[in-house]
Design a protein around this motif. Structure first.
Motif, short mmCIF file in Angstrom:
data_model
loop_
_atom_site.label_atom_id
_atom_site.label_comp_id
_atom_site.label_asym_id
_atom_site.label_seq_id
_atom_site.Cartn_x
_atom_site.Cartn_y
_atom_site.Cartn_z
N GLY A 154 0.84 -1.19 0.00
CA GLY A 154 0.00 0.00 0.00
C GLY A 154 0.88 1.24 0.00
O GLY A 154 1.57 1.53 -0.98
N ASN A 155 0.91 1.97 1.10
CA ASN A 155 1.59 3.27 1.18
C ASN A 155 3.04 3.25 0.74
O ASN A 155 3.51 4.15 0.05
CB ASN A 155 1.50 3.83 2.60
CG ASN A 155 0.11 4.35 2.91
OD1 ASN A 155 -0.74 4.44 2.05
ND2 ASN A 155 -0.11 4.68 4.18
N ALA A 159 8.63 2.18 -2.36
CA ALA A 159 9.90 2.70 -1.85
C ALA A 159 10.66 1.71 -0.99
O ALA A 159 11.87 1.86 -0.82
CB ALA A 159 9.65 3.98 -1.06
N LYS A 160 9.99 0.71 -0.44
CA LYS A 160 10.63 -0.14 0.56
C LYS A 160 10.88 -1.55 0.05
O LYS A 160 10.18 -2.06 -0.81
CB LYS A 160 9.77 -0.20 1.83
CG LYS A 160 9.43 1.17 2.39
CD LYS A 160 10.64 2.07 2.56
CE LYS A 160 11.64 1.53 3.56
NZ LYS A 160 12.79 2.46 3.72
N ILE A 187 13.08 -12.24 -2.73
CA ILE A 187 11.73 -11.94 -2.24
C ILE A 187 11.77 -10.63 -1.47
O ILE A 187 12.30 -10.56 -0.36
CB ILE A 187 11.20 -13.07 -1.34
CG1 ILE A 187 11.26 -14.41 -2.09
CG2 ILE A 187 9.78 -12.75 -0.88
CD1 ILE A 187 10.45 -14.46 -3.35
N THR A 188 11.22 -9.57 -2.06
CA THR A 188 11.13 -8.26 -1.41
C THR A 188 9.79 -7.63 -1.74
O THR A 188 9.12 -8.03 -2.70
CB THR A 188 12.24 -7.29 -1.86
OG1 THR A 188 11.96 -6.83 -3.19
CG2 THR A 188 13.61 -7.95 -1.85
N VAL A 189 9.41 -6.63 -0.96
CA VAL A 189 8.18 -5.90 -1.24
C VAL A 189 8.23 -5.28 -2.64
O VAL A 189 7.27 -5.37 -3.41
CB VAL A 189 7.94 -4.81 -0.18
CG1 VAL A 189 6.78 -3.90 -0.58
CG2 VAL A 189 7.66 -5.44 1.18
N GLY A 190 9.37 -4.66 -2.98
CA GLY A 190 9.49 -4.00 -4.27
C GLY A 190 9.48 -4.94 -5.45
O GLY A 190 9.12 -4.55 -6.56
N ASN A 191 9.86 -6.21 -5.24
CA ASN A 191 9.90 -7.18 -6.33
C ASN A 191 8.58 -7.90 -6.54
O ASN A 191 8.38 -8.55 -7.57
CB ASN A 191 11.00 -8.22 -6.08
CG ASN A 191 12.37 -7.72 -6.51
OD1 ASN A 191 12.48 -6.76 -7.25
ND2 ASN A 191 13.42 -8.38 -6.03
N ILE A 192 7.67 -7.81 -5.56
CA ILE A 192 6.34 -8.40 -5.71
C ILE A 192 5.33 -7.37 -5.21
O ILE A 192 5.18 -7.15 -4.00
CB ILE A 192 6.19 -9.71 -4.90
CG1 ILE A 192 7.24 -10.74 -5.32
CG2 ILE A 192 4.78 -10.29 -5.09
CD1 ILE A 192 7.21 -12.00 -4.48
N THR A 200 1.64 5.04 -7.83
CA THR A 200 2.81 5.88 -8.11
C THR A 200 3.98 5.08 -8.66
O THR A 200 5.01 5.65 -9.02
CB THR A 200 3.26 6.62 -6.84
OG1 THR A 200 3.60 5.68 -5.83
CG2 THR A 200 2.15 7.54 -6.33
N CYS A 201 3.86 3.74 -8.72
CA CYS A 201 4.91 2.93 -9.34
C CYS A 201 4.25 1.76 -10.05
O CYS A 201 3.09 1.41 -9.78
CB CYS A 201 5.92 2.43 -8.30
SG CYS A 201 5.19 1.37 -7.03
N ALA A 202 4.99 1.16 -10.95
CA ALA A 202 4.46 0.05 -11.74
C ALA A 202 4.38 -1.22 -10.90
O ALA A 202 5.07 -1.38 -9.88
CB ALA A 202 5.35 -0.20 -12.96
N SER A 203 3.54 -2.12 -11.32
CA SER A 203 3.48 -3.44 -10.71
C SER A 203 4.79 -4.18 -10.96
O SER A 203 5.50 -3.91 -11.93
CB SER A 203 2.33 -4.26 -11.27
OG SER A 203 1.08 -3.67 -10.97
#
Length: 363
Positions: A154-155, A159-160, A187-192, A200-203
């Motif tokens: 979500g928020n 970025a994280k 496995i990271t938030v930004g990678n999935i 504000t960012c792509a899937s």
């Protein structure tokens, strides 16, 4: 804002929903979590030097626990192990409070940072929870299942990079085997992530994002985390009778204290899903699975176990076939099973496999 306040009239019903998942950090020792929960059938694999590192080691919250689950829509099985970057016992739903336990003394993990940097993600981690041990496999198969959940979804998903890794080490060689299927991405938030929940960012690999637990989903969420991946499967090929070290680690992207740097993440590891070589036969050889034996073929059903250590009793369709060695030759379909006895540690277990033959193709 990520969380919503609930009307007093709904509190009792929401409390009932939140009990679908429960977590205890005191019901099992680290050895029990590994040998009795994650591995099971541990008499078929040598496990030693079990150790943990989490917030309770530095006087703050315990990020390791045993979970139970009765929510059929939460695909982590009936029970298992949770590793969290916060207080593990705060993980159960509904999704109605902030998860952000932290401490300046609760350090990150350099090995995780190095693995992320190798994939182009440069962060300083904190609040690392680690479960690690040595093992000696009896077969070539190594695998496990996991579901990653995070408060960052979500928020702060753009970025994280709160992250989870599993380091498998043999000798001087280490690899992170917890990666997005068919990739080398950690496995990271930004990678999935799915940009439906932050445009504000792509899937990124949205097929592996399982569910967003905010908004209308908050009241019925099985966990208190904002989002979660699907249940994923990871594995590798190992060498029987060779010593390995395995390290499960999850950590927060450091960020800035007081903002998103406090948001927790967790990984759920279903009971019995960690195969350290103790699952001897793999997938059933059936027509439904697309891998039956060809008509007229023979097949060697091999345990790869030492007959100086184990005793063997084989059956077909629950009937003894008189075989007492570590392998048999299969020439007809049936439900095959072997009961393994290890007298030195008074251990007995049975493993089975269903074998079918494809129909004969007539000329």
């Amino acid at each position: 804002m990520k969380k919503i306040l609930f009307a007093i009239a709904l509190l009792s019903s929401l409390h009932g929903m939140s009990q679908a998942v429960s977590v205890s950090s005191s019901s099992h020792t680290p050895a029990q979590l590994v040998q009795n929960v994650l591995v099971q059938n541990s008499c078929l694999v040598q496990i030693s030097n079990i150790s943990v590192r989490t917030g309770s080691n530095v006087g703050t919250v315990n990020g390791i626990g045993y979970y139970q689950n009765t929510n059929s829509s939460f695909p982590v099985g009936a029970n298992g192990v949770i590793l969290s970057t916060g207080k593990a016992e705060d993980a159960p739903g509904p999704n109605n409070s902030f998860l952000g336990a932290t401490s300046a003394a609760w350090a990150g993990d350099p090995a995780l940072e190095a693995a992320l940097a190798a994939s182009g993600i440069n962060i300083a981690t904190k609040n690392a929870t680690v479960l690690e041990f040595d093992f000696v496999p009896n077969s070539t198969t190594f695998s496990f299942d996991f579901l990653f959940a995070s408060e960052e979804y979500g928020n702060y998903q753009c970025a994280k990079n709160d992250a989870f890794a599993v380091f498998l080490t043999q000798g001087s060689t280490t690899q992170n085997v917890a990666v997005i299927p068919s990739t080398t991405l950690p496995i990271t938030v930004g990678n999935i992530r799915n940009n439906l929940y932050n445009s504000t960012c792509a899937s990124a690999n949205p097929a592996y994002f399982g569910q967003f637990n905010g908004g209308a989903n908050a009241a019925s969420s099985p966990t208190n985390f904002n989002g979660q991946t699907v249940l994923m499967h990871a594995g590798a090929t190992v060498i029987p009778n060779v010593s390995y070290h395995i390290k499960f680690v999850i950590a927060d992207d450091g960020g800035t204290l007081g903002t998103d740097g406090d948001y927790d993440s967790a990984v759920f590891l279903p009971a019995g899903s960690l195969n350290l070589g103790q699952k001897l036969f793999g997938t059933d050889l059936t027509i439904a699975n697309g891998n039956p034996l060809c008509f007229g073929d023979s097949y060697v059903l091999e345990t790869n176990l030492d007959d100086d250590i184990y005793d063997f009793t084989w059956t077909r369709n629950n009937n003894p076939i008189g075989a007492t060695g570590p392998s048999i030759v299969v020439t007809q379909p049936g439900d095959y099973a072997v009961t393994l006895s290890r007298p030195d540690i008074s251990c007995n277990t049975t493993q089975s496999i269903k074998i079918e033959y494809a129909p004969q193709i007539m000329a």
